[in-house]
Structure formats: structure tokens, C-alpha cells
Design an enzyme around this catalytic site. Sequence first.
Site, mmCIF file in Angstrom:
data_model
loop_
_atom_site.group_PDB
_atom_site.id
_atom_site.type_symbol
_atom_site.label_atom_id
_atom_site.label_comp_id
_atom_site.label_asym_id
_atom_site.label_seq_id
_atom_site.Cartn_x
_atom_site.Cartn_y
_atom_site.Cartn_z
ATOM 1 N N SER A 111 0.829 -1.208 0.000
ATOM 2 C CA SER A 111 0.000 0.000 0.000
ATOM 3 C C SER A 111 0.861 1.254 0.000
ATOM 4 C CB SER A 111 -0.971 0.019 1.187
ATOM 5 O OG SER A 111 -0.419 -0.613 2.295
ATOM 6 N N HIS A 113 -9.701 -0.150 -5.946
ATOM 7 C CA HIS A 113 -8.343 -0.664 -5.721
ATOM 8 C C HIS A 113 -8.223 -2.107 -6.177
ATOM 9 C CE1 HIS A 113 -6.622 2.649 -3.266
ATOM 10 N NE2 HIS A 113 -7.907 2.905 -3.083
ATOM 11 N N HIS A 154 -5.742 -8.746 1.482
ATOM 12 C CA HIS A 154 -5.317 -9.014 2.852
ATOM 13 C C HIS A 154 -6.295 -9.975 3.524
ATOM 14 C CE1 HIS A 154 -3.599 -5.079 1.812
ATOM 15 N NE2 HIS A 154 -2.603 -5.390 2.635
ATOM 16 N N TYR A 197 -7.554 -9.590 6.377
ATOM 17 C CA TYR A 197 -8.606 -8.839 7.083
ATOM 18 C C TYR A 197 -9.774 -8.469 6.167
ATOM 19 C CZ TYR A 197 -6.321 -4.561 5.264
ATOM 20 O OH TYR A 197 -5.775 -3.604 4.458
ATOM 21 N N GLU A 198 -9.586 -8.612 4.851
ATOM 22 C CA GLU A 198 -10.695 -8.331 3.939
ATOM 23 C C GLU A 198 -11.689 -9.485 3.907
ATOM 24 O OE1 GLU A 198 -9.491 -6.350 0.097
ATOM 25 O OE2 GLU A 198 -7.514 -6.776 0.899
ATOM 26 N N ALA A 248 4.203 -1.545 3.777
ATOM 27 C CA ALA A 248 4.350 -0.478 4.773
ATOM 28 C C ALA A 248 4.276 -1.150 6.144
ATOM 29 C CB ALA A 248 3.208 0.520 4.622
ATOM 30 N N MET A 254 0.459 -6.002 8.254
ATOM 31 C CA MET A 254 -0.723 -6.854 8.067
ATOM 32 C C MET A 254 -0.638 -7.706 6.795
ATOM 33 S SD MET A 254 -3.630 -4.111 9.175
ATOM 34 C CE MET A 254 -3.376 -3.011 10.574
ATOM 35 N N SER A 255 0.555 -7.833 6.239
ATOM 36 C CA SER A 255 0.709 -8.648 5.019
ATOM 37 C C SER A 255 2.112 -9.228 5.015
ATOM 38 C CB SER A 255 0.517 -7.765 3.779
ATOM 39 O OG SER A 255 1.571 -6.818 3.712
ATOM 40 N N ASN A 314 5.306 4.562 10.292
ATOM 41 C CA ASN A 314 4.910 5.087 11.618
ATOM 42 C C ASN A 314 5.651 4.303 12.694
ATOM 43 O OD1 ASN A 314 2.854 2.913 10.592
ATOM 44 N ND2 ASN A 314 2.741 2.808 12.827
ATOM 45 N N HIS A 370 -4.509 5.500 9.155
ATOM 46 C CA HIS A 370 -4.189 5.006 7.811
ATOM 47 C C HIS A 370 -3.712 6.156 6.924
ATOM 48 C CE1 HIS A 370 -4.137 2.327 4.462
ATOM 49 N NE2 HIS A 370 -5.065 2.998 3.803
HETATM 50 N N1 HPA Z 1 0.713 -1.905 12.466
HETATM 51 C C1 HPA Z 1 0.256 -2.792 11.570
HETATM 52 N N2 HPA Z 1 0.337 -2.618 10.266
HETATM 53 C C2 HPA Z 1 0.914 -1.486 9.824
HETATM 54 C C3 HPA Z 1 1.403 -0.509 10.700
HETATM 55 C C4 HPA Z 1 1.301 -0.744 12.098
HETATM 56 O O1 HPA Z 1 1.723 0.079 12.938
HETATM 57 N N3 HPA Z 1 1.911 0.496 9.937
HETATM 58 C C5 HPA Z 1 1.730 0.134 8.639
HETATM 59 N N4 HPA Z 1 1.119 -1.066 8.566
#
Ligand code: HPA
Length: 320
Positions: free
Chosen positions: A76, A107, A129, A131-132, A159, A257-258, A281, A292
Site C-alpha cells: 500500500s 483498488h 489481505h 482482514y478483507e 508499509a 498486516m501482510s 509510523n 491510515h
Molecule cells: N501496524 C500494523 N500494520 C501497519 C502498521 C502498524 O503500525 N503500519 C503500517 N502497517
Amino acid sequence: MKRMIALVLALLFLLALTACSKPQPASATPDQTEATEVVTEETFDAQTYKQKLQSCVSQIKAKTDFVPDIALVLGSGLGDYADNVKVVKEIPYSEIKGFPVSTVPGHDGSLIFCEIKGKKVVIMNGRVHYYEGYSMPDVVLPLRVLHLLGAKTVILTNAVGAINADYEVGDFVTNVDHISSFVPSPLIGDNIDELGERFVDMSKVYDEDMISIVESIAKKENITTHRGVMIQVTGPQYETPTEIKNFRNMGADTVGMSTVVEAIAAKHMGMRVCTVSCITNMAAGMQEKLSHDEVKKASDNSSANFTKLIDGLLTEMKAE
Ligand code: HPA
């Protein structure tokens, strides 16, 4: 006497009642039984799944005869990379029947067959993902299809949040190991022997030569990279500070998450695997709050460095 007869009748009634009622396992209420029926691991049908894989491969082969050596999965916010490649053939996921399509509107993603730095690459521009709501076998289906099309190497990008306090937003990480214990394995269910063996060794998932190339490009370009351990979580919610504290104690440097399940599926198929993660982050509890929007903004800001790393890696790595 009347009392005696009443007592015997009551006893007989109770006995009849117990004989009629079906024994239930202590933990299975009717609702729970229904819920377990949709658990994908239990209903995973290897035969149907194999047919779906083959069908996706045939549909793609009917549209292009391009044989990729390398699969590049764009995470992403990192999709910009695909804007500047010379496209040989682009196939939207929605045109491949059986291919999982992102549930996020607009997307749906596409496969981009292209040559980059003299290498034959297929870009997965967008991924689905867990979670989808997709099963783990479906989450890794695209990568399996790309392997069956010819890709022997995969570069996975994403990310991530930084758990390691020495990392900073905008830095990059290449995985040297991972923790997958908090997500279902994509290999659960009947093993597909044509793809790989039942019990796969995970002692060394990530390719040392490719990690070194990423590091040397980063040094040349003045980009900060780290060798890290990534933990995958299901999401979609971000973690709590206590979860992050525990993940740190377990040895994780980054969280996302991936990616880890794709690395497992790739290793199962004997592929060479490398990851490039962008830190968007600091993880929960290490900054005020997570969003997000912030993740997207940070990966946008990293896109120039990301392009340098991926271009450099594709230039210097061996095709096989
Ligand atoms: N946690 C989980 N997934 C993420 C994060 C996070 O802090 N940042 C980007 N994807």
C-alpha cells in the site's frame, strides 16, 4: 400408594427425557457449530483450489506469452513505482476469473508484465489481505499463480510500523526473519504436493545476497536501511501498546498486516525471497496515535527512495 405411583411415573418421565435428548459436546452450541462450518481450513478443498490455480494460469497465458523471472509485489502506498515502468502487458485482476480482488473500492489492482533493468518482471500492483475476509490460501493464490507462470524470485514490499525504537519513519527494512505465530498459516489444509512439501523448513526464508544488494544500494544512495524481524498480525485494527510491548519482547522489529504469509507460501514453492519494507509510523504506544492517512502519506513521501532501492536491486541481482 398414590404417592408411590406418582414418584415412579415422574422417574419414568425423567428417564424418557434423557433418552430422547442428543448428547452435545460441552463447547458446541448450535451457533458455534455453524460458525466452525465456515472455517476455511476445514473446508479447504485442495482439488478445487488446484483447478482455480490452473484456471488463473491458463487465463493469463491466453492473454500474454510473457514469462517472468521475478515477481514484485507492491504494498500500500508504493504503487507509484508501477507508473514509470515500460508495460508489455497489463491485466486487471478483475479480468481473471477466480483471482482475489481487493474489497476496497477502486483498488482492484492489476498484473503488470514488464522489463525493468534488463529483468523480466511481473508486478502485482495491489494485494488482498486476510482482514478483507479472504482465506489465507486465497491471499497467497496470486503469488502461487505468478510462480506457476515462471517467477522463481519474489520481492515483497509493504508499509510497516516500527517496534524497534532505533528505527525512524522513512527508513527501510529488509527482513532477515519473521514471526507468523499470530496469523493462520497459508499452508493449512491438504498439502498441494505440486507446489511444495508438507513440512517446510523456515530456518532461512530470506535471501542473503539480495539483502546485501539492498544494503549496498542504500549506502550508495544515503538511504537508511535495517535488517529486521517482522511480525504479521491480521489487522485491520492497529495493535495496542501492550501488544507491541510483547511483540518487542518476542524479538520483532516491525509489524504489518501482510507479507509474512506470502513469504511462507513463496518458501514452500522454493522461491528466492526478499522484502523491502517502508517504515510509515512508530508502532502503537511509541507515538500518540495511528492512522491510515498517516501511513499513506509516509509511504508517498518514501516513494523516491523506494524506487532507488528497487531499481538498484533489480539492476544488480541475478535473474535466477
Ligand atoms: N501496524 C500494523 N500494520 C501497519 C502498521 C502498524 O503500525 N503500519 C503500517 N502497517
